[in-house]
Design a protein around this motif. Structure first.
Motif, PDB file in Angstrom:
ATOM      1  N   ASP A 155      33.747  38.267  41.806  1.00  0.00           N
ATOM      2  CA  ASP A 155      34.889  39.015  41.290  1.00  0.00           C
ATOM      3  C   ASP A 155      36.182  38.215  41.472  1.00  0.00           C
ATOM      4  OD1 ASP A 155      33.195  41.093  40.767  1.00  0.00           O
ATOM      5  OD2 ASP A 155      33.806  42.295  42.484  1.00  0.00           O
ATOM      6  N   TYR A 156      37.118  38.458  40.587  1.00  0.00           N
ATOM      7  CA  TYR A 156      38.462  37.911  40.759  1.00  0.00           C
ATOM      8  C   TYR A 156      39.450  38.921  40.206  1.00  0.00           C
ATOM      9  CZ  TYR A 156      38.094  36.469  35.848  1.00  0.00           C
ATOM     10  OH  TYR A 156      37.930  36.437  34.491  1.00  0.00           O
ATOM     11  N   GLY A 157      40.661  38.852  40.678  1.00  0.00           N
ATOM     12  CA  GLY A 157      41.675  39.786  40.224  1.00  0.00           C
ATOM     13  C   GLY A 157      43.035  39.379  40.753  1.00  0.00           C
ATOM     14  N   PHE A 201      46.600  31.998  36.206  1.00  0.00           N
ATOM     15  CA  PHE A 201      45.441  32.322  37.036  1.00  0.00           C
ATOM     16  C   PHE A 201      44.291  32.861  36.186  1.00  0.00           C
ATOM     17  CE2 PHE A 201      43.073  35.651  39.298  1.00  0.00           C
ATOM     18  CZ  PHE A 201      42.495  34.884  40.298  1.00  0.00           C
ATOM     19  N   LEU A 202      44.585  33.798  35.303  1.00  0.00           N
ATOM     20  CA  LEU A 202      43.530  34.401  34.484  1.00  0.00           C
ATOM     21  C   LEU A 202      42.924  33.394  33.515  1.00  0.00           C
ATOM     22  CD1 LEU A 202      45.114  37.901  33.843  1.00  0.00           C
ATOM     23  CD2 LEU A 202      43.152  37.350  35.314  1.00  0.00           C
ATOM     24  N   ALA A 239      38.971  32.360  33.688  1.00  0.00           N
ATOM     25  CA  ALA A 239      38.155  32.695  32.517  1.00  0.00           C
ATOM     26  C   ALA A 239      37.305  31.523  32.043  1.00  0.00           C
ATOM     27  CB  ALA A 239      39.059  33.175  31.390  1.00  0.00           C
ATOM     28  N   GLN A 240      37.515  30.348  32.621  1.00  0.00           N
ATOM     29  CA  GLN A 240      36.753  29.179  32.205  1.00  0.00           C
ATOM     30  C   GLN A 240      35.314  29.280  32.713  1.00  0.00           C
ATOM     31  OE1 GLN A 240      38.220  27.044  30.069  1.00  0.00           O
ATOM     32  NE2 GLN A 240      39.854  28.552  30.301  1.00  0.00           N
ATOM     33  N   PRO A 241      34.362  28.727  31.949  1.00  0.00           N
ATOM     34  CA  PRO A 241      32.972  28.739  32.426  1.00  0.00           C
ATOM     35  C   PRO A 241      32.873  28.040  33.782  1.00  0.00           C
ATOM     36  CG  PRO A 241      33.124  27.895  30.182  1.00  0.00           C
ATOM     37  CD  PRO A 241      34.520  28.068  30.684  1.00  0.00           C
ATOM     38  N   PHE A 242      32.039  28.592  34.629  1.00  0.00           N
ATOM     39  CA  PHE A 242      31.923  28.061  35.987  1.00  0.00           C
ATOM     40  C   PHE A 242      30.455  27.792  36.285  1.00  0.00           C
ATOM     41  CE2 PHE A 242      31.792  28.469  40.625  1.00  0.00           C
ATOM     42  CZ  PHE A 242      32.797  27.571  40.956  1.00  0.00           C
TER      43      PHE A 242
END
Length: 143
Positions: free
Chosen positions: A54-56, A101-102, A106-109
């Motif tokens: 998760d990220y936020g 940051f977003l 959002a980049q593929p990881f």
């Protein structure tokens, strides 16, 4: 988080609790109320992240969070990200940082990028398996 969520202090139950803490442990009313409010705030913003993937964005929209007496009562994992460069920002600056940051998140990881950081390397797994099998062999010999 807008403001600091202090509780209603005229409650008879809270008054009794504050009296008890003052008499038994010499905890000042203001110290307890601040600790309790920041615990509530931390729980609230902590709901942004539920798992490792998760990220936020957590926004503390109140100058008081940058004061040492408040900031020190926030969990360390949040304090680590509250550097001078992200405190007391104007709205447009906060929006700009949020966008950056977003976009980054959002980049593929690739999962392989985490090996050795939050997961074990193949070598570590092999050593653990070897150690476990050696322990199993020792246990069987002793029986």
């Amino acid at each position: 988080m807008f403001g600091i969520p202090y509780v209603y202090t005229q409650s008879r139950i809270l008054r009794a609790r504050l009296d008890y803490l003052r008499d038994q442990y010499r905890i000042r009313e203001n110290d307890f109320l601040t600790f309790d409010a920041l615990r509530h705030a931390s729980q609230c913003v902590g709901r942004v992240l539920r798992g490792k993937t998760d990220y936020g964005i957590m926004i503390f929209a109140d100058k008081r969070y940058s004061r040492a007496d408040k900031k020190n009562k926030i969990p360390k994992w949040i304090q680590e990200h509250l550097g001078d460069g992200v405190l007391s920002l104007a709205v447009d600056e906060a929006v700009q940082l949020s966008k950056m940051f977003l976009r980054k998140m959002a980049q593929p990881f690739p999962q392989d990028a985490q090996i050795g950081l939050s997961m074990l390397t193949h070598e570590q797994v092999s050593k653990m398996e070897e150690s476990h099998s050696n322990n199993m062999d020792t246990d069987q010999v002793s029986e």
